[in-house]
Design a protein around this motif. Sequence first.
Motif, PDB file in Angstrom:
ATOM      1  N   ASP A 289      -6.517 -18.438  -8.543  1.00  0.00           N
ATOM      2  CA  ASP A 289      -7.651 -17.955  -9.393  1.00  0.00           C
ATOM      3  C   ASP A 289      -8.553 -19.274 -10.093  1.00  0.00           C
ATOM      4  OD1 ASP A 289      -5.291 -17.154 -10.743  1.00  0.00           O
ATOM      5  OD2 ASP A 289      -6.522 -17.210 -12.297  1.00  0.00           O
TER       6      ASP A 289
ATOM      7  N   ALA B   4      -8.478  -6.886  -4.205  1.00  0.00           N
ATOM      8  CA  ALA B   4      -7.980  -5.411  -4.189  1.00  0.00           C
ATOM      9  C   ALA B   4      -6.573  -5.508  -4.607  1.00  0.00           C
ATOM     10  CB  ALA B   4      -8.159  -4.818  -2.638  1.00  0.00           C
TER      11      ALA B   4
ATOM     12  N   ASP C   5      -5.481 -16.665  -0.957  1.00  0.00           N
ATOM     13  CA  ASP C   5      -4.072 -16.114  -1.562  1.00  0.00           C
ATOM     14  C   ASP C   5      -3.389 -17.211  -2.047  1.00  0.00           C
ATOM     15  OD1 ASP C   5      -3.018 -12.849  -1.585  1.00  0.00           O
ATOM     16  OD2 ASP C   5      -1.498 -14.622  -1.904  1.00  0.00           O
ATOM     17  N   PHE C   6      -2.549 -17.176  -2.917  1.00  0.00           N
ATOM     18  CA  PHE C   6      -1.457 -18.222  -3.360  1.00  0.00           C
ATOM     19  C   PHE C   6      -0.366 -18.063  -2.679  1.00  0.00           C
ATOM     20  CE2 PHE C   6      -0.473 -16.207  -7.872  1.00  0.00           C
ATOM     21  CZ  PHE C   6       0.110 -15.101  -7.456  1.00  0.00           C
TER      22      PHE C   6
ATOM     23  N   HIS D 153       0.927  -1.098   0.103  1.00  0.00           N
ATOM     24  CA  HIS D 153      -0.187  -0.164  -0.071  1.00  0.00           C
ATOM     25  C   HIS D 153       1.009   1.447   0.124  1.00  0.00           C
ATOM     26  CE1 HIS D 153      -3.806  -2.098   0.654  1.00  0.00           C
ATOM     27  NE2 HIS D 153      -3.014  -2.855   1.221  1.00  0.00           N
TER      28      HIS D 153
ATOM     29  N   GLY E  41      -7.136 -12.869  -3.174  1.00  0.00           N
ATOM     30  CA  GLY E  41      -5.928 -11.950  -3.161  1.00  0.00           C
ATOM     31  C   GLY E  41      -5.810 -11.127  -1.871  1.00  0.00           C
TER      32      GLY E  41
END
Length: 242
Positions: free
Chosen positions: A106, A123, A78-79, A28, A57
């Motif tokens: 995904d 996001a 998440d991966f 971020h 994610g």
Amino acid sequence: MFGENEKNISKLKDFWIEFFAGRRDGGHRSSTEEFISMEAKEKLFHLDGGKTLLDFGCGAGELLVYYAPEYEQLVGVDFSVSMLDEASKKIRERKCENISLIQADDKTVWDKLECSFDRITAAGVVQYLTLQEIDSFIFNASNFLNKDGKIVLFDILDPRLYPLWKIGLFSQDAGIWNILRKIGFEFKVILSASLNNRPRDILGFAHNPNVVKKIADKYNFETTFVKSMYYEYKYHAIISQN
Ligand SMILES: C[S@@+](CC[C@H](N)C(=O)[O-])C[C@H]1O[C@@H](n2cnc3c(N)ncnc32)[C@H](O)[C@@H]1O
């Protein structure tokens, strides 16, 4: 047998898996609680309610823990194992007992889900998916969406603004020499990436909103676009059932 396109997509996926292996934050603009809580507030406004939420994610769970008080049940996916470790820590610290985490990408996530959701969100993730992957994501998500549900894709890179931001056009010191220097630098980065067969940009791909809309239209969704409040070159796509 894989076609050329599938092979390229799979190579790219391997690149991003490696890129995120070992990472522990979502990159971020600022990682202060003050900034992330403002970002989360903006996102909660656009998520606009619902009781159950899937955060695809989810990374280190930086936004997810802020979503938690507003939802009954949340699932973070998440991966990246290191990102999920960090998310687990945050969830424990904040005692968010309504969040569960799944390691998947995904493609594999859909077989691991046990329920459908009022909101499916992502996001800062769409940029790591090709258009073909976004198409499959929206199609699969539509099968896991409750009535009146929404898919909310946050922080998509805008191809009309991102290149201008990169060369410093929005910065306070946007003089001609600084801009030319940055153009030169970007040129070198692009050249080196194409020689080394890597994505041009570690922030992933910029996707035109019209193309995202076309994909959502295909599955009979209505799409609204909103500019990101905190990133000049990003937008959000709010995809609702018609
Ligand atoms: C920029 S970070 C954003 C994390 C989080 N959403 C946030 O805003 O703090 C992108 C995250 O997406 C994950 N990611 C990217 N592509 C993915 C994919 N195909 N399947 C699962 N996770 C993916 C990365 O591991 C990373 O944690």
